[in-house]
Design a protein around this motif. Structure first.
Motif, PDB file in Angstrom:
ATOM      1  N   LEU A 453      51.835  71.158  67.139  1.00 16.07           N
ATOM      2  CA  LEU A 453      53.170  71.666  67.458  1.00 16.07           C
ATOM      3  C   LEU A 453      54.174  70.555  67.697  1.00 16.07           C
ATOM      4  CD1 LEU A 453      52.216  74.593  69.875  1.00 16.07           C
ATOM      5  CD2 LEU A 453      52.987  74.782  67.503  1.00 16.07           C
ATOM      6  N   LEU A 457      57.787  71.784  66.258  1.00 15.09           N
ATOM      7  CA  LEU A 457      58.754  72.471  67.117  1.00 15.09           C
ATOM      8  C   LEU A 457      60.078  71.746  67.205  1.00 15.09           C
ATOM      9  CD1 LEU A 457      56.575  73.763  70.107  1.00 15.09           C
ATOM     10  CD2 LEU A 457      57.230  74.946  67.992  1.00 15.09           C
ATOM     11  N   GLN A 460      63.837  68.893  70.527  1.00 14.52           N
ATOM     12  CA  GLN A 460      64.511  69.528  71.654  1.00 14.52           C
ATOM     13  C   GLN A 460      63.545  70.316  72.531  1.00 14.52           C
ATOM     14  OE1 GLN A 460      64.609  70.478  68.591  1.00 14.52           O
ATOM     15  NE2 GLN A 460      64.722  72.711  68.358  1.00 14.52           N
ATOM     16  N   ILE A 461      62.310  70.508  72.078  1.00 14.24           N
ATOM     17  CA  ILE A 461      61.301  71.233  72.853  1.00 14.24           C
ATOM     18  C   ILE A 461      60.322  70.219  73.438  1.00 14.24           C
ATOM     19  CG2 ILE A 461      59.521  73.007  72.844  1.00 14.24           C
ATOM     20  CD1 ILE A 461      62.294  74.095  72.289  1.00 14.24           C
ATOM     21  N   ILE A 463      56.830  69.516  75.354  1.00 17.90           N
ATOM     22  CA  ILE A 463      55.551  70.206  75.519  1.00 17.90           C
ATOM     23  C   ILE A 463      54.782  69.555  76.657  1.00 17.90           C
ATOM     24  CG2 ILE A 463      53.427  70.929  74.394  1.00 17.90           C
ATOM     25  CD1 ILE A 463      54.825  70.689  71.731  1.00 17.90           C
ATOM     26  N   ALA A 489      53.664  79.922  70.809  1.00 17.03           N
ATOM     27  CA  ALA A 489      54.530  78.749  70.873  1.00 17.03           C
ATOM     28  C   ALA A 489      55.760  78.927  69.989  1.00 17.03           C
ATOM     29  CB  ALA A 489      53.751  77.503  70.460  1.00 17.03           C
ATOM     30  N   ILE A 490      55.590  79.502  68.816  1.00 12.51           N
ATOM     31  CA  ILE A 490      56.736  79.737  67.923  1.00 12.51           C
ATOM     32  C   ILE A 490      57.713  80.717  68.570  1.00 12.51           C
ATOM     33  CG2 ILE A 490      57.435  80.642  65.691  1.00 12.51           C
ATOM     34  CD1 ILE A 490      56.096  77.895  65.588  1.00 12.51           C
ATOM     35  N   ARG A 493      59.619  78.889  71.175  1.00 12.78           N
ATOM     36  CA  ARG A 493      60.668  78.047  70.576  1.00 12.78           C
ATOM     37  C   ARG A 493      61.903  78.880  70.248  1.00 12.78           C
ATOM     38  NH1 ARG A 493      59.942  76.677  64.480  1.00 12.78           N
ATOM     39  NH2 ARG A 493      60.432  78.907  64.573  1.00 12.78           N
ATOM     40  N   ASP A 494      61.695  80.101  69.675  1.00 11.94           N
ATOM     41  CA  ASP A 494      62.830  80.958  69.340  1.00 11.94           C
ATOM     42  C   ASP A 494      63.571  81.424  70.584  1.00 11.94           C
ATOM     43  OD1 ASP A 494      62.064  80.666  66.716  1.00 11.94           O
ATOM     44  OD2 ASP A 494      60.966  82.572  66.630  1.00 11.94           O
ATOM     45  N   GLY A 499      66.869  74.318  73.405  1.00  6.61           N
ATOM     46  CA  GLY A 499      65.852  73.411  73.904  1.00  6.61           C
ATOM     47  C   GLY A 499      65.284  73.866  75.236  1.00  6.61           C
ATOM     48  N   LEU A 502      57.961  73.787  76.959  1.00  8.06           N
ATOM     49  CA  LEU A 502      56.838  74.661  76.638  1.00  8.06           C
ATOM     50  C   LEU A 502      55.612  74.114  77.352  1.00  8.06           C
ATOM     51  CD1 LEU A 502      55.518  76.950  74.946  1.00  8.06           C
ATOM     52  CD2 LEU A 502      55.213  75.272  73.114  1.00  8.06           C
ATOM     53  N   ASP A 534      57.445  79.283  78.923  1.00  7.52           N
ATOM     54  CA  ASP A 534      58.640  78.626  78.402  1.00  7.52           C
ATOM     55  C   ASP A 534      59.774  78.790  79.399  1.00  7.52           C
ATOM     56  OD1 ASP A 534      60.461  80.979  77.688  1.00  7.52           O
ATOM     57  OD2 ASP A 534      58.656  81.512  76.556  1.00  7.52           O
TER      58      ASP A 534
END
Length: 768
Positions: A453, A457, A460-461, A463, A489-490, A493-494, A499, A502, A534
């Motif tokens: 990931l 991802l 901006q994310i 982890i 995880a996806i 992210r959405d 940002g 996670l 998240d």
């Protein structure tokens, strides 16, 4: 000669006679005679007058009585006698009496024929005229006193409950000199269920001098009209109640499109209030500008169809909310004639979710079709790759002394491996891979997912991982758990478009029975918890209850199928675990997965690959429908030292069993033509032999393989394409497994060696 002439002659004749006698006999002088004659004439005149008066008074009295009776409307015969004058007068009065009688009879018949009740009373309240309708309704006859008589009926005001006093009745008011117009009242007779609604008009009756002589009242029965009006009111009230309580919005317009009515549901659907819409054009409020002309044309066509006899129209269209967003509606139109035009009634239903579900269903059906096609292709590829990967090992062993040929063999082997990975990806896409739960080090798996990931991802994310150092092994399908974590995880992210962070975490938990029920896991006991959290926008309370529903999605059309979380939910439940979500709108979300604890240590494929290939001397029943695969597998099994019985399908295998052939293990493909697939064949044979060992082989189960195998141990499955070493190890794993007479695995003595090795691996000793 008339009466006066006869009287004069009667008076003159005696006087003349007396004068003649006195003058002739006694010689009386003429003056004296004239005087005497005058006296005598006066006396005689008086006598005659008395006699004549007496003769005339009798017929005049009778005539007077006749005139009085005539004035009262009584039929009295005219007197006779009394001379020609009396006779003429009697004749004239008789004619007048006849005319009055005719007129009275005509008037009475006219009043009698009137369907509305008519009552006429004199100035004292006594009824003098009452027609049949009034007699039937009120039960009164002429002579009944309307003010003091005992009534057989009761009058009420228009409400039907308040008694109307007699002085307030229309006839009584008219007898007081009032003009009464259109007074509504209710008359209730003594018979049951005999209520009549009336409208009364009354007028006073006066003579030429203006003196009050009576009153007349006319009453009109409006019971039927009132009942019809009440029914109309109730029908309208019911219609309004239906409109107000209907699930659909109700909109009423005239034929020009101006809004006449706007239900509360219409307010909720469009955002426009009733006061804002009534009197405005509907098309300018709720239809996007590009659809307005089409709407006008549709309404014009609808009115033409209504004029031709059609009943209504139904259509779907995009609509515009007050806040500017579009949604889809289903509109049902009907029309009612009003004057020279029509009133158009429309019931409007929001079908946005339904249309979205239909689109998602179509998309899912397309995906299912693609999955079926992909699975079939992958199945054929796996069969071919099984032969390639198996025979390339033989070729590689034969050319190992020739570097050039050995490198070519390695290229072929690598290409076969890449082909196997490709088919595995295709099957994962099509969700046709059977679950194969094993003892899995989830911490290790999370590290692998994070590495994957971190490159997908975006920067901006951020982890983070918070993995429990003493986390238990989980009994779960490693690849499916990895896919589930990636899916979560996806989604995270959405939910963090600007940002965020996670976080993956693991920990051990021991669930009591109430806790297990609350978490939705299959059974109480030891579980491993995996959390994916998240810092995104969170999930609204209204969405929390539907988040795992199939096809439910908050994403825009085309950006998701709505199946991701439902697939995660289904996978976790199939594993025997549970999943829950904790979220507040604006404060992120955390998905918590409960996985059953594994009983043993994790299996490391790299260590297995280093183990030597070992065969055996047992007898194996090999069932494979593909001729090339069957020949290849039979050769491999014989090369490992096993005795092989081959069958092309389940029927051939059952025929071998019925001949009494002995064998130790059933090695069968899962997907096969015929009346039985591999799983059904295994169940049939194990019904009579619980200790029979079974090894399935497939790269495409198509739902033919259940989640769990027998009594608590994982499904013995060899995925195609496989190599000779994998085949050998899986055979020994099945054959060497100790089972009891029921086919259940026999527990091995507990050893802490695996736990010690894992502890040392996680906590290497300090070299210093």
């Amino acid at each position: 000669m008339n009466l006066s002439g006869r009287l004069a002659l009667g008076m003159l004749a005696p006087v003349v006679v007396i004068l003649l006698v006195l003058g002739v006999v006694h010689g009386v002088s003429w003056p004296l005679l004239l005087f005497a004659a005058g006296v005598v004439a006066v006396v005689l005149a008086l006598v005659i007058a008395v006699m004549i008066g007496r003769s005339l008074s009798r017929p005049l009295a009778r005539m007077t009585r006749a005139v009085e009776g005539l004035s009262r409307g009584e039929p009295v015969p005219m007197p006779s006698g009394g001379g020609p004058e009396i006779a003429c007068l009697a004749t004239a009065l008789a004619g007048l009496s006849g005319q009055l009688g005719t007129r009275q009879n005509f008037l009475e018949k006219t009043v009698e024929s009137i369907r509305d009740p008519v009552v006429v009373a004199d100035q004292h309240g006594a009824v003098v005229i009452v027609n049949a309708a009034a007699r039937c309704m009120f039960g009164v006859d002429p002579g009944f006193n309307s003010l003091t008589g005992t009534r057989t009926f009761q009058c009420y005001y228009a409400d039907g409950e308040t008694v109307m006093p007699i002085p307030e009745t229309p006839l009584a008011r008219a007898l007081r000199g009032e003009d009464v117009d259109d007074v509504a009242l209710v008359v209730r007779l003594r018979q049951p269920d005999s209520e009549v609604c009336l409208v009364a008009n009354a007028r006073p009756l006066r003579d030429e001098a203006g003196n009050l002589r009576g009153a007349v009242t006319v009453l009109h029965d409006i019971t039927a009209q009132r009942l019809a009006h009440q029914a109309l009111v109730e029908s309208e009230q019911m219609a309004q109640a239906i409109v107000k309580t209907a699930l659909d919005a109700f909109v009423q317009t005239d034929q020009d499109g101006f809004v006449l009515d706007w239900s509360p549901q219409a307010e909720a659907l469009t955002g426009w209030t009733r006061s804002e819409t009534v009197g405005t054009r509907l098309v300018e409020l709720v239809f996007p500008e590009q659809l307005r002309d089409a709407h006008r044309q549709r309404i014009a066509r609808f009115l033409q169809e209504i004029a031709a006899g059609d009943m209504g129209m139904r259509y779907e269209s995009a609509a515009l909310h007050r806040d500017g967003h579009q949604f889809f509606v289903e509109v049902s139109l009907s029309a009612l004639g009003r004057g020279d035009g029509y009133v158009i009634n429309a019931f409007v239903r929001d079908i946005t979710q339904r249309r979205l579900a239909e689109e998602q269903l179509i998309q899912a059906q397309k995906m299912e079709s693609v999955g079926q096609l992909t699975g079939g292709i992958a199945h054929d590829f796996n069969n071919m790759l099984t032969v390639i990967t198996g025979t390339i090992e033989i070729l590689a062993d034969g050319v190992k002394d020739d570097p050039q040929l050995a490198s070519i063999a390695k290229l072929i082997s690598d290409a076969a491996d890449r082909g196997a990975q490709l088919t595995s990806s295709l099957l994962a896409f099509a969700r046709k891979q059977p679950l194969q739960p094993t003892e899995t080090d989830v911490n290790n798996l999370v590290d692998e997912v994070v590495r994957l990931l971190s490159q997908t991802l975006g920067s901006q994310i951020a982890i983070r991982t918070e993995l429990g150092r003493d986390a238990w092994l989980a009994f779960v399908d490693r690849s499916q758990l990895s896919a589930a974590l990636v899916n979560l995880a996806i989604n995270a992210r959405d939910a963090m478009p600007d940002g965020g962070t996670l976080t993956f975490s693991t920990r051990n938990i021991q669930l009591s029975i109430p806790d297990a029920v609350a978490c939705g896991v299959e059974r109480a006991g030891d579980h491993l918890v995996v959390e994916v959290g998240d810092t995104g926008v969170g999930i609204s309370r209204s969405h929390l209850e539907k988040i795992f529903d199939p096809f439910f999605s908050t994403k825009e059309v085309g950006q998701g199928t709505g199946l991701g979380l439902s697939m995660v939910f289904g996978f976790v439940k199939q594993t025997g675990g549970g999943i829950e979500v904790l979220s507040e709108e604006g404060h992120g979300a955390t998905f918590r997965i409960y996985l059953p604890k594994a009983d043993g240590a994790a299996t490391h494929l790299a260590e297995q690959d280093d183990r030597p290939v070992r065969g055996g001397s047992e007898t194996i029943l090999c069932v494979e429908d593909d001729d090339r695969i069957r020949d290849y597998v039979a050769g491999q099994l014989e090369g490992l030292g096993y005795t092989v019985l081959v069958a092309a399908n389940a029927d051939d295998a059952l025929a071998i069993v019925e001949r009494g052939a002995a064998f130790d293990l059933l090695f069968t493909d899962i997907v096969m033509p015929g009346r039985m697939n591999g799983r059904q064949l295994a169940e049939t044979l194990m019904a009579g032999r619980p200790t029979l060992r079974v090894l399935f082989a497939s790269g495409y189960s198509d739902g033919a393989l259940p989640l769990q195998g027998r009594a608590g141990h994982g499904i013995p499955l060899l995925r195609k394409p496989y190599r000779r070493a994998e085949l050998a190890r899986m055979l020994r794993r099945c054959l060497d497994l100790a089972v009891d007479v029921e086919g259940d695995p026999v527990p091995l003595p507990y050893s802490v060696l695996s736990d010690l090795e894992r502890f040392l691996r996680d906590n290497p000793p300090d070299k210093t």
